[in-house]
Design a protein around this motif. Structure first.
Motif, mmCIF file in Angstrom:
data_model
loop_
_atom_site.group_PDB
_atom_site.id
_atom_site.type_symbol
_atom_site.label_atom_id
_atom_site.label_comp_id
_atom_site.label_asym_id
_atom_site.label_seq_id
_atom_site.Cartn_x
_atom_site.Cartn_y
_atom_site.Cartn_z
ATOM 1 N N GLY A 29 -6.408 -6.506 -4.944
ATOM 2 C CA GLY A 29 -5.425 -5.470 -5.259
ATOM 3 C C GLY A 29 -5.058 -5.412 -6.729
ATOM 4 N N ASN A 34 -8.957 0.074 -7.299
ATOM 5 C CA ASN A 34 -8.330 0.481 -6.042
ATOM 6 C C ASN A 34 -7.597 1.803 -6.212
ATOM 7 O OD1 ASN A 34 -8.782 -1.944 -4.333
ATOM 8 N ND2 ASN A 34 -7.657 -2.935 -5.970
ATOM 9 N N ASP A 36 -4.730 4.460 -3.786
ATOM 10 C CA ASP A 36 -3.611 4.306 -2.851
ATOM 11 C C ASP A 36 -4.061 3.842 -1.465
ATOM 12 O OD1 ASP A 36 -1.879 5.008 -4.837
ATOM 13 O OD2 ASP A 36 -1.729 7.126 -4.237
ATOM 14 N N GLU A 38 -6.758 2.039 -0.639
ATOM 15 C CA GLU A 38 -7.152 0.623 -0.649
ATOM 16 C C GLU A 38 -5.938 -0.281 -0.755
ATOM 17 O OE1 GLU A 38 -10.571 3.071 -1.744
ATOM 18 O OE2 GLU A 38 -8.597 2.936 -2.657
ATOM 19 N N TRP A 39 -5.003 0.079 -1.645
ATOM 20 C CA TRP A 39 -3.800 -0.741 -1.779
ATOM 21 C C TRP A 39 -3.005 -0.787 -0.476
ATOM 22 C CZ3 TRP A 39 -3.379 1.741 -7.113
ATOM 23 C CH2 TRP A 39 -3.794 0.839 -8.110
ATOM 24 N N GLN A 42 -4.927 -3.171 1.906
ATOM 25 C CA GLN A 42 -4.774 -4.564 1.478
ATOM 26 C C GLN A 42 -3.348 -5.045 1.720
ATOM 27 O OE1 GLN A 42 -5.947 -3.851 -2.522
ATOM 28 N NE2 GLN A 42 -8.120 -4.192 -2.149
ATOM 29 N N SER A 43 -2.413 -4.182 1.391
ATOM 30 C CA SER A 43 -1.004 -4.528 1.543
ATOM 31 C C SER A 43 -0.633 -4.743 3.006
ATOM 32 C CB SER A 43 -0.153 -3.416 0.926
ATOM 33 O OG SER A 43 1.186 -3.773 0.923
ATOM 34 N N THR A 119 8.305 -4.910 -5.247
ATOM 35 C CA THR A 119 7.531 -5.275 -4.054
ATOM 36 C C THR A 119 8.487 -5.765 -2.985
ATOM 37 O OG1 THR A 119 7.223 -7.487 -4.896
ATOM 38 C CG2 THR A 119 5.487 -5.925 -5.369
ATOM 39 N N PHE A 124 2.125 -4.265 -1.912
ATOM 40 C CA PHE A 124 1.784 -3.877 -3.275
ATOM 41 C C PHE A 124 1.067 -2.542 -3.256
ATOM 42 C CE2 PHE A 124 -1.061 -7.224 -1.738
ATOM 43 C CZ PHE A 124 -2.320 -6.640 -1.788
ATOM 44 N N SER A 125 1.371 -1.729 -4.248
ATOM 45 C CA SER A 125 0.773 -0.398 -4.329
ATOM 46 C C SER A 125 0.229 -0.105 -5.718
ATOM 47 C CB SER A 125 1.798 0.666 -3.924
ATOM 48 O OG SER A 125 2.925 0.560 -4.769
ATOM 49 N N ASN A 126 0.164 -1.138 -6.547
ATOM 50 C CA ASN A 126 -0.438 -0.987 -7.872
ATOM 51 C C ASN A 126 -0.840 -2.367 -8.390
ATOM 52 O OD1 ASN A 126 1.861 -2.215 -9.168
ATOM 53 N ND2 ASN A 126 2.952 -0.271 -8.885
ATOM 54 N N ALA A 130 0.361 -6.336 -7.226
ATOM 55 C CA ALA A 130 -0.625 -7.293 -6.720
ATOM 56 C C ALA A 130 -0.652 -8.547 -7.587
ATOM 57 C CB ALA A 130 -2.007 -6.642 -6.654
#
Length: 194
Positions: A29, A34, A36, A38-39, A42-43, A119, A124-126, A130
């Motif tokens: 991440g 990545n 949005d 993918e994040w 993963q998140s 967070t 996580f979104s960026n 991450a």
């Protein structure tokens, strides 16, 4: 005693595996490759794994007694095992501080703030979020490792105690046998002579 400690160690082993997977997700991440979607994926896995860590801490039990929860057995303080036949022959295991540190490291994920977006609960979104989780996971892996090493030291000590007790038992039986058992050949010879 050994079975109880092996149960706790097995839980720590799985927690270590989960923490390494969380680190892998946070590392993936922490790349601008990545988007949005993918994040988010993963998140979602990161949060699920974090919840499983909590579940393992709260639900690992032996003989119906919770082992790793901070209010029970290993989390509550000294756990004393009788390892010999006298009152002085005990083994005291205390990993409560280590368990409290693991729990603190796990909880810090839910209140962690990263540069950029805050967070929550390990999401996580960026990249910045991450990267912040990477630090959390490193701390968590270290705390789990410390708890495992403390428990492992006690397990090793118990192994040596078990070996020593077995040695004492075998030697006591051998001494008793020497004193009590008749030499059959010598006694047969004496009987024949008489």
């Amino acid at each position: 005693a050994m079975s109880m400690m092996q149960t706790a160690e097995g839980a720590f082993d799985e927690m270590t595996n989960i923490a390494y997977r969380m680190k892998e997700l946070a590392t993936q991440g922490a790349s601008d490759a990545n988007g949005d979607t993918e994040w988010a994926a993963q998140s979602a896995e990161f949060v699920a794994l974090s919840a499983e860590l909590t579940s393992i801490m709260e639900n690992t039990s032996f003989g119906g007694t919770d082992l790793l929860d901070t209010a029970d057995k290993f989390g509550a303080g000294n756990v004393v095992f009788q390892v010999g036949s006298s009152a002085a022959e005990t083994l005291t295991v205390n990993i409560s501080t280590d368990l409290a540190n693991v729990k603190t490291a796990m909880t810090s994920s839910s209140t962690r703030a990263a540069t950029g977006t805050s967070t929550t609960n390990g999401t996580f979104s960026n990249v910045a979020d991450a990267q912040a989780q990477l630090g959390f996971v490193d701390t968590l892996i270290g705390e789990i490792g410390t708890a495992r090493s403390s428990l492992g030291a006690s397990m090793n000590r118990l192994e040596h105690t078990m070996t020593n007790v077995t040695n004492m038992k075998e030697n006591t039986q051998a001494a008793s046998s020497t004193l009590m058992d008749a030499d059959f050949a010598a006694e047969t010879s004496n009987m024949t002579k008489q």
